[in-house]
Design a protein around this motif. Structure first.
Motif, mmCIF file in Angstrom:
data_model
loop_
_atom_site.group_PDB
_atom_site.id
_atom_site.type_symbol
_atom_site.label_atom_id
_atom_site.label_comp_id
_atom_site.label_asym_id
_atom_site.label_seq_id
_atom_site.Cartn_x
_atom_site.Cartn_y
_atom_site.Cartn_z
ATOM 1 N N VAL A 34 0.853 -1.223 0.000
ATOM 2 C CA VAL A 34 0.000 0.000 0.000
ATOM 3 C C VAL A 34 0.867 1.242 0.000
ATOM 4 O O VAL A 34 0.636 2.203 -0.724
ATOM 5 C CB VAL A 34 -0.961 -0.024 1.202
ATOM 6 C CG1 VAL A 34 -1.697 1.285 1.305
ATOM 7 C CG2 VAL A 34 -1.926 -1.189 1.071
ATOM 8 N N THR A 35 1.933 1.195 0.815
ATOM 9 C CA THR A 35 2.815 2.382 0.913
ATOM 10 C C THR A 35 3.519 2.648 -0.416
ATOM 11 O O THR A 35 3.607 3.780 -0.894
ATOM 12 C CB THR A 35 3.855 2.183 2.017
ATOM 13 O OG1 THR A 35 3.177 1.910 3.231
ATOM 14 C CG2 THR A 35 4.738 3.399 2.154
ATOM 15 N N GLN A 36 3.989 1.580 -1.092
ATOM 16 C CA GLN A 36 4.675 1.760 -2.396
ATOM 17 C C GLN A 36 3.714 2.281 -3.455
ATOM 18 O O GLN A 36 4.083 3.076 -4.302
ATOM 19 C CB GLN A 36 5.275 0.401 -2.824
ATOM 20 C CG GLN A 36 6.464 -0.024 -1.978
ATOM 21 C CD GLN A 36 6.960 -1.412 -2.360
ATOM 22 O OE1 GLN A 36 6.363 -2.089 -3.211
ATOM 23 N NE2 GLN A 36 8.058 -1.805 -1.725
ATOM 24 N N SER A 37 2.527 1.867 -3.414
ATOM 25 C CA SER A 37 1.539 2.358 -4.409
ATOM 26 C C SER A 37 1.316 3.835 -4.253
ATOM 27 O O SER A 37 1.244 4.585 -5.241
ATOM 28 C CB SER A 37 0.241 1.573 -4.209
ATOM 29 O OG SER A 37 -0.747 2.060 -5.086
ATOM 30 N N LYS A 38 1.213 4.298 -3.053
ATOM 31 C CA LYS A 38 1.025 5.741 -2.814
ATOM 32 C C LYS A 38 2.240 6.541 -3.294
ATOM 33 O O LYS A 38 2.112 7.600 -3.899
ATOM 34 C CB LYS A 38 0.768 6.003 -1.326
ATOM 35 C CG LYS A 38 -0.579 5.496 -0.862
ATOM 36 C CD LYS A 38 -0.781 5.820 0.614
ATOM 37 C CE LYS A 38 -2.146 5.330 1.118
ATOM 38 N NZ LYS A 38 -2.358 5.637 2.565
ATOM 39 N N CYS A 39 3.427 6.039 -3.033
ATOM 40 C CA CYS A 39 4.659 6.739 -3.473
ATOM 41 C C CYS A 39 4.728 6.825 -4.981
ATOM 42 O O CYS A 39 5.115 7.853 -5.563
ATOM 43 C CB CYS A 39 5.898 6.008 -2.937
ATOM 44 S SG CYS A 39 6.079 6.116 -1.157
ATOM 45 N N LYS A 41 2.214 6.882 -7.044
ATOM 46 C CA LYS A 41 1.252 7.906 -7.513
ATOM 47 C C LYS A 41 1.792 9.322 -7.333
ATOM 48 O O LYS A 41 1.628 10.187 -8.204
ATOM 49 C CB LYS A 41 -0.070 7.751 -6.767
ATOM 50 C CG LYS A 41 -0.815 6.490 -7.138
ATOM 51 C CD LYS A 41 -2.125 6.372 -6.345
ATOM 52 C CE LYS A 41 -2.883 5.092 -6.710
ATOM 53 N NZ LYS A 41 -4.146 4.970 -5.939
ATOM 54 N N VAL A 42 2.453 9.519 -6.196
ATOM 55 C CA VAL A 42 3.020 10.857 -5.943
ATOM 56 C C VAL A 42 4.094 11.182 -6.967
ATOM 57 O O VAL A 42 4.159 12.285 -7.528
ATOM 58 C CB VAL A 42 3.575 10.947 -4.510
ATOM 59 C CG1 VAL A 42 4.361 12.257 -4.319
ATOM 60 C CG2 VAL A 42 2.451 10.833 -3.515
#
Length: 279
Positions: A34-39, A41-42
């Motif tokens: 989940v954390t890698q997916s957010k990064c 996208k950013v």
């Protein structure tokens, strides 16, 4: 219904099963995912922003470049128009100068023709003067002369003596004037008829050194002169002022010393015989 949704065992089981299915019984890898997916996208969002900014910058640069090129083109166009105007003005000036040059050439041709005509007239005038002098000289071949003698005109040799002005007045009263000498034959004829000095019609009363006959002709115009020349001392005319402070402004044929075949300047106050000539 409420009891059903709040069944913690079910929830935990679901989570655990999901974690187990992913090979992560503890659920740690799920959290990392989940954390890698957010990064990601950013990062994509930041990349998009940079891309947009870059494209915008390129557009701005393109507009500025086009504006500069347009300005340069307009400047070149203006310079071209100015050059055309200057070229047109120079062509017009060249046409005007060409017309003026043609006019000057035509004037020059006219002047040359006039000069040629004047030279022809001058040559004819010299010939006429020469013929006149020859004819005049031939008329003074008479061997004797008593008072008035017909020699183309009439010559009168006076017997009384007067000053130059009075002598001329006598000649004028008879419709004549003091004699003018314009040739060697005329000079020789007059010399042959006198025994002493006589006044003739030559003077420089108006301008010192400018000798003029009573008919207003100068020595340059008549072309002859017979001044007395001395081997020592100054020749005539010498404008001697010892006896007359005003100088010697009137001319006589001969002098008291016995030289009768040449001219002498004398004080106009002297008393002499004179020679009149009536045309």
């Amino acid at each position: 219904m409420d009891t059903l949704y709040e069944n913690t065992d079910f929830v935990d089981l679901s989570i655990n099963e999901a974690s187990y299915c992913k090979g992560d019984p503890t659920g740690v890898h799920q959290k990392r995912y989940v954390t890698q997916s957010k990064c990601t996208k950013v990062l994509l969002l930041v990349l998009c922003v940079f891309v947009v900014l870059a494209v915008g910058g390129l557009c701005v640069l393109g507009v500025l470049y086009n504006n500069n090129n347009l300005g340069d083109f307009e400047s070149l166009h203006v310079q071209h128009q100015r050059a055309l105007m200057q070229l047109s003005a120079q062509e017009m000036n060249a046409t005007i100068m060409e017309r003026k040059l043609k006019g000057l050439m035509a004037d020059l041709t006219t002047v040359r023709e006039q000069l040629s005509f004047c030279k022809d007239m001058e040559s004819e005038l010299h010939e006429l003067k020469a013929k006149n002098n020859r004819l005049r000289a031939s008329l003074y071949d008479a061997q004797s002369c008593d008072l008035w003698t017909v020699c183309r005109g009439m010559i009168y040799f006076s017997t009384d003596k007067r000053d130059w002005a009075s002598s001329r007045a006598v000649c004028v009263s008879m419709g004549a004037d003091l004699v003018t000498i314009t040739s060697q034959k005329e000079q020789d004829f007059l010399v042959s008829k006198i025994k002493e000095t006589h006044w003739i019609g030559l003077n420089d009363l108006e301008t010192e050194g400018r000798w003029v006959w009573v008919n207003n002709k100068t020595l340059e115009e008549t072309g002859v002169e017979f001044w007395h020349k001395r081997t020592s001392g100054k020749s005539e005319p010498d404008n001697w002022k010892e006896k007359d402070p005003s100088g010697e402004n009137c001319v006589s044929l001969g002098n008291h010393g016995g030289f009768l075949n040449t001219w002498f300047d004398n004080s106009c106050k002297q008393l002499k015989r004179f020679i009149c000539e009536k045309k």
